[in-house]
Write an enzyme that holds these catalytic residues in place. Sequence first.
Site, PDB file in Angstrom:
ATOM      1  N   THR A 233       0.817  -1.207   0.000  1.00 20.07           N
ATOM      2  CA  THR A 233       0.000   0.000   0.000  1.00 20.07           C
ATOM      3  C   THR A 233       0.856   1.264   0.000  1.00 20.07           C
ATOM      4  O   THR A 233       0.549   2.235  -0.693  1.00 20.07           O
ATOM      5  CB  THR A 233      -0.937   0.014   1.222  1.00 20.07           C
ATOM      6  OG1 THR A 233      -1.878  -1.062   1.099  1.00 20.07           O
ATOM      7  CG2 THR A 233      -1.705   1.319   1.323  1.00 20.07           C
TER       8      THR A 233
ATOM      9  N   HIS B 234      -9.403  -5.718   3.105  1.00 26.82           N
ATOM     10  CA  HIS B 234      -8.012  -6.098   3.333  1.00 26.82           C
ATOM     11  C   HIS B 234      -7.991  -7.497   3.927  1.00 26.82           C
ATOM     12  O   HIS B 234      -8.890  -7.875   4.663  1.00 26.82           O
ATOM     13  CB  HIS B 234      -7.342  -5.103   4.289  1.00 26.82           C
ATOM     14  CG  HIS B 234      -5.842  -5.202   4.317  1.00 26.82           C
ATOM     15  ND1 HIS B 234      -5.164  -6.301   4.812  1.00 26.82           N
ATOM     16  CD2 HIS B 234      -4.885  -4.327   3.915  1.00 26.82           C
ATOM     17  CE1 HIS B 234      -3.871  -6.104   4.709  1.00 26.82           C
ATOM     18  NE2 HIS B 234      -3.671  -4.915   4.165  1.00 26.82           N
TER      19      HIS B 234
ATOM     20  N   HIS C 146      -3.236  -2.723  -4.825  1.00 25.53           N
ATOM     21  CA  HIS C 146      -2.480  -3.929  -5.156  1.00 25.53           C
ATOM     22  C   HIS C 146      -3.440  -5.112  -5.191  1.00 25.53           C
ATOM     23  O   HIS C 146      -4.639  -4.962  -4.924  1.00 25.53           O
ATOM     24  CB  HIS C 146      -1.340  -4.183  -4.158  1.00 25.53           C
ATOM     25  CG  HIS C 146      -1.772  -4.197  -2.721  1.00 25.53           C
ATOM     26  ND1 HIS C 146      -2.484  -5.239  -2.156  1.00 25.53           N
ATOM     27  CD2 HIS C 146      -1.605  -3.296  -1.723  1.00 25.53           C
ATOM     28  CE1 HIS C 146      -2.734  -4.983  -0.883  1.00 25.53           C
ATOM     29  NE2 HIS C 146      -2.217  -3.813  -0.591  1.00 25.53           N
TER      30      HIS C 146
END
Length: 717
Positions: free
Chosen positions: A318, A436, A496
Amino acid sequence: MRNLLNKMPKPKAIWLKIKQTMDTSAPLVWFFVLNVVLVWFKTFVNYHMNFNLGADGATQQFLLFLNPLPTAIIFLSIALYFRGALSYWIAILFNFIQSLWLFANVLYYREFSDFLSMGILSSGSSTGNNLGKSIAAIIHWSDYMVFIDILILIGLVVFKQLTIDRKGVQRRFAILTTVLGVVLMFVDYGIASADRSGLLTRSFDNNYIVKYLGLNEYAVFNAVQTYNQTESRKRAKPADLTKVKQFVAGQKLPDNIQYYGTQKGKNVFMIHLESFQQFLIDYKVDGREVTPNLNQFYHDQNTLSFDNFYNQVGQGKTSDAEMMQENSLYGLATGSAMVKYGTNNTFEALPAILDQRGYTTAAFHGDVASFWNRDNTYKSFGYNYFFSKSYFPDADKPSYNVGYGLKDKIFLQDSARYLEQLPQPFYAKLITVTNHYPYDLDKENIDFPATTTGDNTVDGYVQTAHYLDQAFGELMTYLKKAGLYDNSVFVLYGDHYGISENHQPAIAQLLGKDKVTNYDLAQFQKVPFMIHATGLKGGVDHTYGGEIDMMPTLLDLLGIPDDGLTMFGQDMLSPKYQGVVPLRDGDWITPTYMKFNNQYFNTTTGEQVTLASDPNLKQLAKQTQNYVDQVLSNSDAVITGDLLRFDTARPDFHPVNKKSFDYKKSVGLANLKAAQKSNPSSVLAKNKGKSTMDQYQTDAPELKSATDSSNSSTESK
C-alpha cells in the site's frame, strides 16, 4: 507376515545403532552432520511446499537442491570451534536461528508472495500490530514442524541420550569445514550466474535470489541492499540529479489538448480501494454483482476507466502505491520507501503542488497515524491535514473496527464531518481498509454470498469487496446531496492485488479455468483506475498503464504544468503514450508482449513465446528491459539519494516546510475552525454553519445500534 514384521528393525534398535555409531567415531562431527541434514531437509521441503520459486530445468532444480547447504555448513560449523556441551548447544542455536528465519518467511510469503526484508523488519513499529493480525490468521499447524527436530535434539542433549564429545575436533578440521561451506557457496553462485546473468545487479524478483542462491543468502543480499540504500544519501551529489532529469526529460510526453485543463479548479477526491482487483468489476456470484455501485461508476459516460491498468508495488504494498500515486516515484526493491525515507526526504508530491496552487489538502485514514509512517511522510508530502483514527468518534470500539482500522461505512461517514469543513477547492485522499486480508466481516455486515473455492483466504474476498462497494455508494449519494459531486474530480484506484498467486487453485475457479498460467497471474495484477467528473468525456479505455502514471495523468486534466517535475510515469492521455508498464521486480508489460515470472507471452492472445521462436520479441525485449532497468534505477536513486533536495531552481514550486504541519487532533480541529472564517468556501461555511451530516445515510448496523441505544437511554430518562 508377522514373521516379516518381527524381523524388521525396531525404532529403538535403529536409534541404538545410530547412537553407537555417533558415540564411537567423532560424536561432535556426527551431531554437526545431523544438524546440517535437518536444516537442509526442512528448507528444501518448504521450497516446494510453501514457496513458488518457479524452478525450470535440471540446472535450476539442482541449485534448489544445493543452495540450502552452504550457509547451513558455515553457520553450524561454528559449533566445531568449541568443545564439550557448549558446542552442541551452539549447533542447536544455529539450527533454531535458520529455522526461525524459514518459519517467518513461510508465513510472510503465504500472504504477500515475497520474502521478508530488512526494510520490512525495521518497519515493525509502523506496521507490526496490524501485520500481526494478518500473520496470525494464516498460520497452519504444520508450519511448526520446522521446530520439531530442534525439540528432539534438545531432549537428546538434556536427557543425555548423546555422548558429549569433550575433546571436540581439531581446529584445522573446523576451518576446513567452514571453507567447504564458502566454496559451495561460490560454486552455487557460479552456476547461478551462468544460468541467469546479472543476478545480483539487476532488479530481479526476490524469488530469483532465493531460487538461485538460497533463503539465507537472500537475507545477506538484502541486508547489503539495505545498507547501500542507507549509504547512498551520503554519496549523492547534484550531478546525480542532473542525470536523472535528463532521463525524465527524455520520456516527457505532450499533453492531450482535448483533456488538458478541463477539470481545472475542481475538488479532487482520491479514493483508495484497498486490495481491489480489476476482475471484481462486473463480476457476479450466484447471479449477483459483487460491486454494483462501482460497476455503474466504471461504465458512466463521464468516467474514464482503464481496463489494462496494473499495480506496480513491491514489498511496501500500500505504501508503494501511495508513493507512486502522490509522487510518480516507484517504491523500493526492498522495504517501504515511506517508512525508510518518508520522514527526512524532500519530495515534489501532489498534495504540496496543489497546496501551492490554492488547494486545501487532506488525507483520511481510519487507523493509527503511524501506520506506514504516514504521520511523518504526509508532512513531507505537504498535506495540510491528516485525519487519522484519533479524529473519529468511538474509533476504539472493537465492533467499529476490522483488521486495519475503521470499517469503511463508519469511516466514510465520519470523514464527511471533516469533508464539509474543508475550504474549496480541496484535495482529499480517502483510504479504505475493510477489503483487506483476511477479508473477514461480522455476520451483521454480510449480505452477500461467499465464493465456494474451498480456500478460506479467498472465499470472503467478494464479501468485503461488496461491503466496500456499499460504503462507496453511500458516500457518493451524500456528496450529491451536499453539493460536492458536480464540482469534483473523482480518482479511484486499487492499490495492489487482494488474492496472491499462492492461491492458484482458487484463482482458477474464480476465473473459470482448469488451471492458471503465468499469463493469467499477470492479468491478475490488474487493478481499477477510474477518473470521473461531470462533463468529462469518458468511456472504457484499453490503454496499458500502471500506478506510476496516475499523477501525470491527473495533472493533465487539472491543467497543472509538469515540465520541471521529476516523475517516472507518463500521461496516459497523451497521444504519444505507448503503454510500457514496468513492474517492481523488473518484469514488464506492453500492448504487444509481456514478461512475467521469467516467461514471455503475447499480450493479446496469452500464447507463451520465447526469444528464439519470435523474431519480433527479441529486439523489443532488449529495448524494453533496458528501459525498465533504467527507470527503476533512476527512481531508486532519487529516493535513496534524496536527490530532490538538490532541485532548488524551480520558480513554480518550493520545498515543503515540514515544521508547518501538525496533525494532532486539537491543532487540526482548531485550524479547521479558523479556516471557516479566513477562507469561508467550505460546504459548512456556505451553508451558514449548518452541517449537512443529516443528509448522510448509512445502513451500518453498528451506528444503528448506537442510535437505538441512545434513544432507549433517552426514553428511560
